[in-house]
Design a protein around this motif. Structure first.
Motif, PDB file in Angstrom:
ATOM      1  N   LYS A 166       1.671   8.577  -0.206  1.00 25.63           N
ATOM      2  CA  LYS A 166       0.470   9.167   0.424  1.00 25.63           C
ATOM      3  C   LYS A 166       0.862  10.294   1.382  1.00 25.63           C
ATOM      4  O   LYS A 166       0.247  11.354   1.382  1.00 25.63           O
ATOM      5  CB  LYS A 166      -0.329   8.097   1.164  1.00 25.63           C
ATOM      6  CG  LYS A 166      -1.287   7.335   0.279  1.00 25.63           C
ATOM      7  CD  LYS A 166      -2.248   6.507   1.115  1.00 25.63           C
ATOM      8  CE  LYS A 166      -3.233   5.782   0.249  1.00 25.63           C
ATOM      9  NZ  LYS A 166      -2.655   4.659  -0.504  1.00 25.63           N
ATOM     10  N   TYR A 193       3.501  12.145   1.232  1.00 30.73           N
ATOM     11  CA  TYR A 193       3.976  13.274   0.431  1.00 30.73           C
ATOM     12  C   TYR A 193       2.799  14.094  -0.100  1.00 30.73           C
ATOM     13  O   TYR A 193       2.815  15.318  -0.022  1.00 30.73           O
ATOM     14  CB  TYR A 193       4.834  12.754  -0.727  1.00 30.73           C
ATOM     15  CG  TYR A 193       5.325  13.830  -1.671  1.00 30.73           C
ATOM     16  CD1 TYR A 193       6.464  14.577  -1.385  1.00 30.73           C
ATOM     17  CD2 TYR A 193       4.653  14.095  -2.865  1.00 30.73           C
ATOM     18  CE1 TYR A 193       6.929  15.556  -2.250  1.00 30.73           C
ATOM     19  CE2 TYR A 193       5.105  15.076  -3.739  1.00 30.73           C
ATOM     20  CZ  TYR A 193       6.241  15.795  -3.422  1.00 30.73           C
ATOM     21  OH  TYR A 193       6.681  16.772  -4.285  1.00 30.73           O
ATOM     22  N   THR A 194       1.764  13.419  -0.622  1.00 30.96           N
ATOM     23  CA  THR A 194       0.616  14.150  -1.179  1.00 30.96           C
ATOM     24  C   THR A 194      -0.110  14.935  -0.086  1.00 30.96           C
ATOM     25  O   THR A 194      -0.528  16.059  -0.312  1.00 30.96           O
ATOM     26  CB  THR A 194      -0.388  13.225  -1.909  1.00 30.96           C
ATOM     27  OG1 THR A 194      -0.834  12.209  -1.022  1.00 30.96           O
ATOM     28  CG2 THR A 194       0.222  12.598  -3.141  1.00 30.96           C
ATOM     29  N   LEU A 226      -1.624  17.833  -2.156  1.00 32.77           N
ATOM     30  CA  LEU A 226      -1.911  17.440  -3.543  1.00 32.77           C
ATOM     31  C   LEU A 226      -3.136  16.534  -3.620  1.00 32.77           C
ATOM     32  O   LEU A 226      -3.399  15.753  -2.709  1.00 32.77           O
ATOM     33  CB  LEU A 226      -0.708  16.708  -4.144  1.00 32.77           C
ATOM     34  CG  LEU A 226       0.608  17.486  -4.160  1.00 32.77           C
ATOM     35  CD1 LEU A 226       1.743  16.575  -4.584  1.00 32.77           C
ATOM     36  CD2 LEU A 226       0.503  18.689  -5.085  1.00 32.77           C
ATOM     37  N   PRO A 261      -4.641  13.283  -4.642  1.00 30.88           N
ATOM     38  CA  PRO A 261      -4.057  11.985  -5.003  1.00 30.88           C
ATOM     39  C   PRO A 261      -4.698  11.350  -6.241  1.00 30.88           C
ATOM     40  O   PRO A 261      -4.212  10.340  -6.728  1.00 30.88           O
ATOM     41  CB  PRO A 261      -4.307  11.127  -3.758  1.00 30.88           C
ATOM     42  CG  PRO A 261      -5.473  11.756  -3.088  1.00 30.88           C
ATOM     43  CD  PRO A 261      -5.417  13.228  -3.406  1.00 30.88           C
ATOM     44  N   ASN A 295       0.440  14.709 -10.624  1.00 34.31           N
ATOM     45  CA  ASN A 295       1.184  15.855 -10.110  1.00 34.31           C
ATOM     46  C   ASN A 295       2.586  15.786 -10.723  1.00 34.31           C
ATOM     47  O   ASN A 295       2.841  14.946 -11.583  1.00 34.31           O
ATOM     48  CB  ASN A 295       1.199  15.849  -8.571  1.00 34.31           C
ATOM     49  CG  ASN A 295       1.757  14.557  -8.018  1.00 34.31           C
ATOM     50  OD1 ASN A 295       2.861  14.145  -8.353  1.00 34.31           O
ATOM     51  ND2 ASN A 295       0.975  13.894  -7.179  1.00 34.31           N
ATOM     52  N   THR A 341       4.128  12.085 -10.110  1.00 41.08           N
ATOM     53  CA  THR A 341       3.457  10.964 -10.786  1.00 41.08           C
ATOM     54  C   THR A 341       3.395  11.176 -12.298  1.00 41.08           C
ATOM     55  O   THR A 341       3.447  10.221 -13.064  1.00 41.08           O
ATOM     56  CB  THR A 341       2.048  10.712 -10.214  1.00 41.08           C
ATOM     57  OG1 THR A 341       1.242  11.886 -10.394  1.00 41.08           O
ATOM     58  CG2 THR A 341       2.122  10.323  -8.747  1.00 41.08           C
ATOM     59  N   GLU A 347       2.160   5.778  -9.717  1.00 39.02           N
ATOM     60  CA  GLU A 347       2.822   5.632  -8.417  1.00 39.02           C
ATOM     61  C   GLU A 347       3.648   4.356  -8.351  1.00 39.02           C
ATOM     62  O   GLU A 347       4.561   4.236  -7.539  1.00 39.02           O
ATOM     63  CB  GLU A 347       1.790   5.608  -7.285  1.00 39.02           C
ATOM     64  CG  GLU A 347       1.132   6.942  -7.036  1.00 39.02           C
ATOM     65  CD  GLU A 347       0.195   6.891  -5.837  1.00 39.02           C
ATOM     66  OE1 GLU A 347       0.562   6.307  -4.799  1.00 39.02           O
ATOM     67  OE2 GLU A 347      -0.916   7.444  -5.946  1.00 39.02           O
TER      68      GLU A 347
END
Length: 166
Positions: free
Chosen positions: A37, A39-40, A45, A47, A51, A54, A83
């Motif tokens: 989370k 990182y996104t 990004l 979620p 991406n 994932t 994930e």
């Protein structure tokens, strides 16, 4: 990547072997991205769509399951990207060295995106049957419960590790 499974690969991922009606010895492989989370958010990004990370994990989990005649019990997500995943590999101890090498490559590839991944491999009895939901996937068998407990402990200590108990 489309949100529909590729029928050619779908058969391999959900096919039930002659062993599926009974419990057999095998490997439980639990893979979970670390602090994803964060990182996104950091990368801005969405979620809810795949991406680079994932999407890559979806492909790597598929490849692992197909290569070792494993079953993705839970987590493969084409619509959102993967994930976390739980794969059971009946009789996987026969190929454990090769499986570990492939999981090390998976970890290094995910790490190359700047994302940690915690992977737990335990030898126990496996059903070879997909689970209908996360709760069943992670708690339906003693081996899965043990793998989840190990995973949670590793993540509390920072994660990004490949742990093997075989």
């Amino acid at each position: 990547m489309s949100s529909h499974m590729d029928p050619a690969r779908d058969d391999d991922l959900t096919a039930h072997s002659e062993y599926s009606s009974k419990i057999t010895p095998g490997l439980i492989v639990l893979i979970d991205l670390d602090r994803f989370k964060e990182y996104t958010v950091m990368k801005g990004l969405n979620p809810y769509t795949p991406n680079d990370v994932t999407g890559e994990l979806t492909r790597l989990v598929e490849d692992l399951a197909i290569k070792y005649r494993g079953v993705v019990v839970y987590g493969l997500d084409y619509a959102r990207g993967t994930e976390e995943a739980l794969v059971e590999i009946p009789f996987g101890c026969e190929d454990v060295d090769s499986i570990i090498k492939d999981l090390e490559r998976l970890k290094n590839l995910i790490n190359s995106y700047g994302v940690g991944v915690t992977i737990v491999v335990v030898h126990d009895y496996v059903s070879g049957m997909p689970a209908p939901n996360r709760r069943d996937a992670y708690h339906a068998t003693p081996g899965r419960k043990r793998a989840v407990k190990i995973l949670n402990g590793l993540k509390k200590r920072g994660g990004n590790i490949l742990y093997v108990e075989c």
